[in-house]
Design a protein around this motif. Structure first.
Motif, mmCIF file in Angstrom:
data_model
loop_
_atom_site.group_PDB
_atom_site.id
_atom_site.type_symbol
_atom_site.label_atom_id
_atom_site.label_comp_id
_atom_site.label_asym_id
_atom_site.label_seq_id
_atom_site.Cartn_x
_atom_site.Cartn_y
_atom_site.Cartn_z
ATOM 1 N N LEU A 1 0.827 -1.215 0.000
ATOM 2 C CA LEU A 1 0.000 0.000 0.000
ATOM 3 C C LEU A 1 0.857 1.260 0.000
ATOM 4 O O LEU A 1 1.801 1.365 0.797
ATOM 5 C CB LEU A 1 -0.868 0.012 1.251
ATOM 6 N N TYR A 2 0.530 2.197 -0.864
ATOM 7 C CA TYR A 2 1.181 3.521 -0.911
ATOM 8 C C TYR A 2 2.701 3.436 -1.113
ATOM 9 O O TYR A 2 3.451 4.308 -0.668
ATOM 10 C CB TYR A 2 0.877 4.316 0.383
ATOM 11 N N HIS A 3 3.124 2.382 -1.776
ATOM 12 C CA HIS A 3 4.565 2.122 -1.939
ATOM 13 C C HIS A 3 5.255 3.296 -2.648
ATOM 14 O O HIS A 3 6.262 3.822 -2.153
ATOM 15 C CB HIS A 3 4.709 0.824 -2.742
ATOM 16 N N GLU A 4 4.706 3.707 -3.797
ATOM 17 C CA GLU A 4 5.345 4.793 -4.564
ATOM 18 C C GLU A 4 5.333 6.098 -3.759
ATOM 19 O O GLU A 4 6.274 6.880 -3.796
ATOM 20 C CB GLU A 4 4.626 5.012 -5.907
ATOM 21 N N GLU A 5 4.240 6.324 -3.065
ATOM 22 C CA GLU A 5 4.126 7.556 -2.270
ATOM 23 C C GLU A 5 5.232 7.629 -1.208
ATOM 24 O O GLU A 5 5.855 8.680 -1.006
ATOM 25 C CB GLU A 5 2.752 7.580 -1.600
#
Ligand SMILES: Cc1cc2nc3c(=O)[nH]c(=O)nc-3n(C[C@H](O)[C@H](O)[C@H](O)COP(=O)(O)OP(=O)(O)OC[C@H]3O[C@@H](n4cnc5c(N)ncnc54)[C@H](O)[C@@H]3O)c2cc1C
Length: 232
Positions: free
Chosen positions: A153-157
């Motif tokens: 979850l939300y890895h790139e962020e």
């Protein structure tokens, strides 16, 4: 004291990963003021003895629109999450809140060591975004454990946040078994240098959170110093 129940419109439902969904709600009676890390209770008209009450942490800090963002993972045969998966934009849902004491410690008191298994990341993300909106992040390490590479979850962020905030360290780990803690424990042992002044905050299901609390107690922390949000 119980918070009053009210109706909310479903503004949007967005798949974040193959098995998680972001749910944005707009309360129609009164706005809900909350602290990052707190959760809402959804009263779902489902099950043998409705309502079925299920807790979901807020994923984003308070916004001027008053929208509330939740993220849930699709628990196989889970009653609440299966019901949420049947909802569509424009449907309505009953909720109350905010609740919970899993919130940031006093400002500037300590460095943060945040550890979340899968959707356990949700309240931690809310805290991190809230701090980042106020300025440079205090020294913060985020260790995540996802059940698979596609479920991070939300890895790139978080990768982007680590680039723009030198004080933020992101250590993403993958394990399909929440009880397989070896890599998570190794990462914690590397970060949790003795004598360092930090607050451990851990969220997820109990097979993940409880062994980690035990680890921190072995590392010299008092039980109450280890903050847990346990989902089940
Ligand atoms: C304070 C708090 C905050 C929470 N925040 C979130 C959140 O932000 N996002 C979210 O997805 N869930 C969150 N939960 C869990 C959520 O309330 C539900 O328990 C979860 O969605 C499963 O409900 P269900 O009815 O689908 O499953 P049930 O039919 O109740 O089945 C639960 C079973 O699934 C297992 N399980 C597997 N994964 C999970 C999981 N992620 N959570 C709970 N049980 C699980 C449990 O061990 C248990 O055996 C939170 C729970 C609490 C207490």
């Amino acid at each position: 004291m119980a918070e009053p129940t009210q109706i909310a419109d479903i503004v949007s439902l967005t798949g974040l990963t193959p098995h998680t969904t972001e749910l944005v709600l707009r309360p129609i009676e009164r706005s809900i003021l909350f602290k990052p890390g707190q959760w809402l209770s959804l009263q779902l008209p489902f099950g043998d003895h409705p309502p079925l009450n299920r807790a979901y942490s807020l994923a984003e800090p308070p916004s001027p629109t008053g929208h509330l963002t939740l993220v849930y993972d699709h628990v196989p045969e889970g009653k609440g999450s299966c019901y949420l998966s049947s909802l569509r934009t424009g449907d309505r849902i009953s909720l109350s809140g905010p609740y919970g004491r899993f919130v940031l410690p006093d400002p500037d008191s300590k460095n943060l060591l945040l550890i979340g298994r899968y959707s356990g990341l949700v309240p931690l993300r809310c805290m991190i975004l809230s701090l980042a909106r106020q300025g440079p992040l205090p020294p913060t390490t985020l260790i995540t454990q996802a059940p698979g590479p596609a479920e991070q979850l939300y890895h790139e962020e978080f990768i982007a946040l680590a680039k723009s905030h030198p004080s933020f360290r992101y250590l993403p780990l993958v394990s399909d078994d929440p009880t397989n803690m070896a890599t998570t424990i190794a990462a914690i042992r590397q970060v949790a240098v003795k004598g360092q002044n930090f607050t451990p905050m851990i969220a997820g299901i109990k097979s993940f959170t409880r062994p980690l609390r035990t680890l921190f107690m072995e590392l010299g922390f008092d039980r109450r110093e280890v903050r847990l949000e346990t989902y089940d």
